[in-house]
Structure formats: structure tokens, C-alpha cells
Design a protein around this motif. Structure first.
Motif, PDB file in Angstrom:
ATOM      1  N   MET A   1      -2.620   3.096  11.727  1.00 24.62           N
ATOM      2  CA  MET A   1      -2.335   3.980  10.604  1.00 24.62           C
ATOM      3  C   MET A   1      -2.556   3.176   9.317  1.00 24.62           C
ATOM      4  N   SER A   2      -3.275   3.737   8.366  1.00 23.72           N
ATOM      5  CA  SER A   2      -3.550   3.035   7.120  1.00 23.72           C
ATOM      6  C   SER A   2      -2.306   3.008   6.234  1.00 23.72           C
ATOM      7  N   SER A   3      -2.319   2.124   5.250  1.00 23.19           N
ATOM      8  CA  SER A   3      -1.166   2.027   4.348  1.00 23.19           C
ATOM      9  C   SER A   3      -1.005   3.290   3.512  1.00 23.19           C
ATOM     10  N   VAL A   4      -2.127   3.991   3.211  1.00 22.32           N
ATOM     11  CA  VAL A   4      -2.053   5.256   2.464  1.00 22.32           C
ATOM     12  C   VAL A   4      -1.366   6.314   3.314  1.00 22.32           C
ATOM     13  N   ASP A   5      -1.749   6.406   4.595  1.00 18.73           N
ATOM     14  CA  ASP A   5      -1.109   7.363   5.502  1.00 18.73           C
ATOM     15  C   ASP A   5       0.376   7.056   5.661  1.00 18.73           C
ATOM     16  N   ASN A   6       0.694   5.769   5.788  1.00 22.33           N
ATOM     17  CA  ASN A   6       2.088   5.355   5.944  1.00 22.33           C
ATOM     18  C   ASN A   6       2.894   5.712   4.703  1.00 22.33           C
ATOM     19  N   CYS A   7       2.309   5.514   3.525  1.00 25.14           N
ATOM     20  CA  CYS A   7       2.984   5.835   2.268  1.00 25.14           C
ATOM     21  C   CYS A   7       3.220   7.345   2.153  1.00 25.14           C
ATOM     22  N   ASN A   8       2.222   8.155   2.513  1.00 29.21           N
ATOM     23  CA  ASN A   8       2.364   9.616   2.472  1.00 29.21           C
ATOM     24  C   ASN A   8       3.436  10.092   3.453  1.00 29.21           C
ATOM     25  N   GLU A   9       3.458   9.507   4.643  1.00 28.39           N
ATOM     26  CA  GLU A   9       4.456   9.885   5.637  1.00 28.39           C
ATOM     27  C   GLU A   9       5.859   9.543   5.128  1.00 28.39           C
ATOM     28  N   GLU A  10       5.995   8.380   4.509  1.00 30.98           N
ATOM     29  CA  GLU A  10       7.284   7.976   3.966  1.00 30.98           C
ATOM     30  C   GLU A  10       7.733   8.913   2.842  1.00 30.98           C
ATOM     31  N   LYS A  11       6.814   9.276   1.950  1.00 33.85           N
ATOM     32  CA  LYS A  11       7.140  10.211   0.862  1.00 33.85           C
ATOM     33  C   LYS A  11       7.551  11.565   1.421  1.00 33.85           C
ATOM     34  N   ASN A  12       6.825  12.051   2.444  1.00 37.64           N
ATOM     35  CA  ASN A  12       7.155  13.342   3.053  1.00 37.64           C
ATOM     36  C   ASN A  12       8.538  13.309   3.684  1.00 37.64           C
ATOM     37  N   PHE A  13       8.876  12.189   4.346  1.00 34.58           N
ATOM     38  CA  PHE A  13      10.186  12.092   4.987  1.00 34.58           C
ATOM     39  C   PHE A  13      11.291  12.046   3.940  1.00 34.58           C
ATOM     40  N   VAL A  14      11.076  11.337   2.845  1.00 32.78           N
ATOM     41  CA  VAL A  14      12.066  11.287   1.766  1.00 32.78           C
ATOM     42  C   VAL A  14      12.277  12.683   1.188  1.00 32.78           C
ATOM     43  N   GLU A  15      11.199  13.432   0.986  1.00 26.85           N
ATOM     44  CA  GLU A  15      11.307  14.804   0.465  1.00 26.85           C
ATOM     45  C   GLU A  15      12.035  15.703   1.464  1.00 26.85           C
ATOM     46  N   PHE A  16      11.741  15.544   2.758  1.00 29.68           N
ATOM     47  CA  PHE A  16      12.427  16.298   3.809  1.00 29.68           C
ATOM     48  C   PHE A  16      13.935  16.040   3.752  1.00 29.68           C
ATOM     49  N   ARG A  17      14.339  14.773   3.681  1.00 28.12           N
ATOM     50  CA  ARG A  17      15.765  14.422   3.605  1.00 28.12           C
ATOM     51  C   ARG A  17      16.410  15.002   2.358  1.00 28.12           C
ATOM     52  N   ARG A  18      15.695  14.960   1.225  1.00 22.46           N
ATOM     53  CA  ARG A  18      16.238  15.489  -0.023  1.00 22.46           C
ATOM     54  C   ARG A  18      16.491  16.989   0.100  1.00 22.46           C
ATOM     55  N   LYS A  19      15.531  17.707   0.681  1.00 22.86           N
ATOM     56  CA  LYS A  19      15.669  19.160   0.816  1.00 22.86           C
ATOM     57  C   LYS A  19      16.818  19.526   1.752  1.00 22.86           C
ATOM     58  N   VAL A  20      16.989  18.792   2.839  1.00 27.32           N
ATOM     59  CA  VAL A  20      18.090  19.062   3.759  1.00 27.32           C
ATOM     60  C   VAL A  20      19.417  18.806   3.053  1.00 27.32           C
ATOM     61  N   ARG A  21      19.530  17.682   2.345  1.00 22.15           N
ATOM     62  CA  ARG A  21      20.773  17.367   1.640  1.00 22.15           C
ATOM     63  C   ARG A  21      21.076  18.384   0.556  1.00 22.15           C
ATOM     64  N   ALA A  22      20.045  18.918  -0.088  1.00 18.83           N
ATOM     65  CA  ALA A  22      20.249  19.883  -1.183  1.00 18.83           C
ATOM     66  C   ALA A  22      20.343  21.316  -0.665  1.00 18.83           C
ATOM     67  N   ALA A  23      20.374  21.488   0.647  1.00 25.85           N
ATOM     68  CA  ALA A  23      20.456  22.808   1.282  1.00 25.85           C
ATOM     69  C   ALA A  23      19.275  23.687   0.900  1.00 25.85           C
TER      70      ALA A  23
END
Length: 74
Positions: A1-23
Motif C-alpha cells: 500500500m502506498s503512503s498516499v493510500d495509507n494517508c487517505n485510509e487514515e483520514k477516512n477512519f478519523v472522519e468515520f470516528r468523528r461522525k460516530v462520536r457526533a451521532a
């Protein structure tokens, strides 16, 4: 997995966690329905590999309404 893909996956997971926490896990239309019904209960969704396997709700709203079908006017 490239560093760009890894960075995008990490950003997506952070956004996912934020949305769950914010209901922010329900669509706007379902949020509107729940609010208009005065629903008090639990909505659950089971997801595996990005697919919704099952969803359901606990009937807190309906059991309250059945107990007192004619609430007193304020």
C-alpha cells in the motif's frame, strides 16, 4: 500500500470516528422522522466488510405510547 493510500485510509477512519462520536450516523431524512415521532429508543446497525448485515430498533417509543394512549393535555 502506498503512503498516499495509507494517508487517505487514515483520514477516512478519523472522519468515520468523528461522525460516530457526533451521532452523525443517520441520514437527514431518518433523523427528521425520528424527531417527528418523538422516538426514544435504540437503533442498531451491524456492518461487516463495508456492507450492512442487519439493522433494527428497540421499541421504547411504541411501548410508552401503548401504556398511555391519551396523554394529558398541558
Amino acid at each position: 500500500m502506498s503512503s498516499v493510500d495509507n494517508c487517505n485510509e487514515e483520514k477516512n477512519f478519523v472522519e468515520f470516528r468523528r461522525k460516530v462520536r457526533a451521532a452523525e450516523v443517520l441520514s437527514a431524512s431518518l433523523q427528521h422522522l425520528v424527531k417527528s415521532l418523538g422516538f426514544s429508543g435504540r437503533i442498531s446497525v451491524v456492518v461487516q466488510n463495508g456492507k450492512v448485515l442487519k439493522s433494527g430498533y428497540e421499541e421504547g417509543y411504541f411501548t410508552q405510547r401503548e401504556r398511555d394512549p391519551h396523554p394529558a393535555a398541558e
